[in-house]
Design an enzyme around this catalytic site. Structure first.
Site, PDB file in Angstrom:
ATOM      1  N   GLU A  51      -4.329   8.609  -7.299  1.00 23.25           N
ATOM      2  CA  GLU A  51      -4.679   8.182  -5.942  1.00 23.25           C
ATOM      3  C   GLU A  51      -5.872   8.959  -5.392  1.00 23.25           C
ATOM      4  OE1 GLU A  51      -3.893   5.742  -3.990  1.00 23.25           O
ATOM      5  OE2 GLU A  51      -2.116   4.921  -4.943  1.00 23.25           O
ATOM      6  N   ASN A  62      -9.944   0.085   2.792  1.00 25.29           N
ATOM      7  CA  ASN A  62      -9.463  -1.120   2.119  1.00 25.29           C
ATOM      8  C   ASN A  62     -10.064  -2.382   2.732  1.00 25.29           C
ATOM      9  OD1 ASN A  62      -7.586   0.372   0.419  1.00 25.29           O
ATOM     10  ND2 ASN A  62      -6.457   0.730   2.303  1.00 25.29           N
ATOM     11  N   ASP A  64      -8.607  -4.964   3.779  1.00 28.14           N
ATOM     12  CA  ASP A  64      -7.816  -5.535   4.873  1.00 28.14           C
ATOM     13  C   ASP A  64      -8.027  -4.790   6.199  1.00 28.14           C
ATOM     14  OD1 ASP A  64      -6.416  -3.160   4.544  1.00 28.14           O
ATOM     15  OD2 ASP A  64      -4.485  -4.120   4.136  1.00 28.14           O
ATOM     16  N   SER A  66      -7.419  -1.587   6.683  1.00 29.51           N
ATOM     17  CA  SER A  66      -6.647  -0.347   6.698  1.00 29.51           C
ATOM     18  C   SER A  66      -7.407   0.722   5.909  1.00 29.51           C
ATOM     19  CB  SER A  66      -5.257  -0.565   6.105  1.00 29.51           C
ATOM     20  OG  SER A  66      -5.334  -0.829   4.719  1.00 29.51           O
ATOM     21  N   ASP A  68      -6.752   4.464   3.560  1.00 26.38           N
ATOM     22  CA  ASP A  68      -5.839   5.382   2.873  1.00 26.38           C
ATOM     23  C   ASP A  68      -6.371   6.802   3.051  1.00 26.38           C
ATOM     24  OD1 ASP A  68      -4.424   3.150   1.960  1.00 26.38           O
ATOM     25  OD2 ASP A  68      -5.575   3.065   0.099  1.00 26.38           O
ATOM     26  N   ASN A  75      -1.382   4.974   3.689  1.00 25.88           N
ATOM     27  CA  ASN A  75      -2.047   3.821   4.292  1.00 25.88           C
ATOM     28  C   ASN A  75      -1.828   3.740   5.802  1.00 25.88           C
ATOM     29  OD1 ASN A  75      -1.846   0.675   5.062  1.00 25.88           O
ATOM     30  ND2 ASN A  75      -3.414   1.017   3.505  1.00 25.88           N
TER      31      ASN A  75
END
Length: 146
Positions: A51, A62, A64, A66, A68, A75
């Site tokens: 990650e 991201n 969408d 969002s 991280d 998230n």
């Protein structure tokens, strides 16, 4: 100019890039242990390797909308509040910025909360892709952990 330099130095000092065994020992000493919520220590090390490469300051935006955050790449849509008015479930009841510190206690506690959710570690794409049903022994090899 001086203020910018000070801010840059603070940003550099607050981020930490762990070494694999150092991170494994830290997790073990902070409640992850041999099988937190059914997941071995090696699963947690594998997850964070893929990650964030053990980087407390990692950020990923991201598609969408969002984001991280941190060593676990928590998230913002589900687990923390970005503070910009973007809708969030904020399941960990924290500000996302708190996940970007070399004091990873907030990040560890939030990751534990994520794992207690019905999806478990499947909440992380990297865990599903690189860790699930894999030989994870290399992630603890040479670390002197039992």
């Amino acid at each position: 100019m001086r203020i910018l330099l000070v801010l840059l130095l603070v940003a550099v000092v607050s981020a930490k890039q762990y070494e694999r065994c150092e991170w494994a020992r830290y997790l073990k000493n902070n409640g992850i242990g041999l099988a937190y919520w059914g997941y071995s220590l090696a699963n947690w090390v594998c997850l964070t390797r893929h990650e964030s490469n053990f980087n407390t300051d990692a950020i990923n935006h991201n598609t969408d909308g969002s984001t991280d955050y941190g060593i676990f790449q928590i998230n913002s849509r589900w687990w923390c509040d970005k503070g910009d008015g973007t809708p969030t479930a904020n399941g960990c009841n924290i500000k996302c910025s708190s996940l970007l510190s070399d004091d990873v206690s907030v990040a560890i506690n939030c990751a534990k909360r994520v794992v207690r959710d019905p999806n478990g570690m499947s909440a992380w794409v990297a865990w599903r892709k690189y860790c699930e049903n894999q030989d994870l022994s290399p992630y603890l090899a040479g670390c002197g952990l039992v």
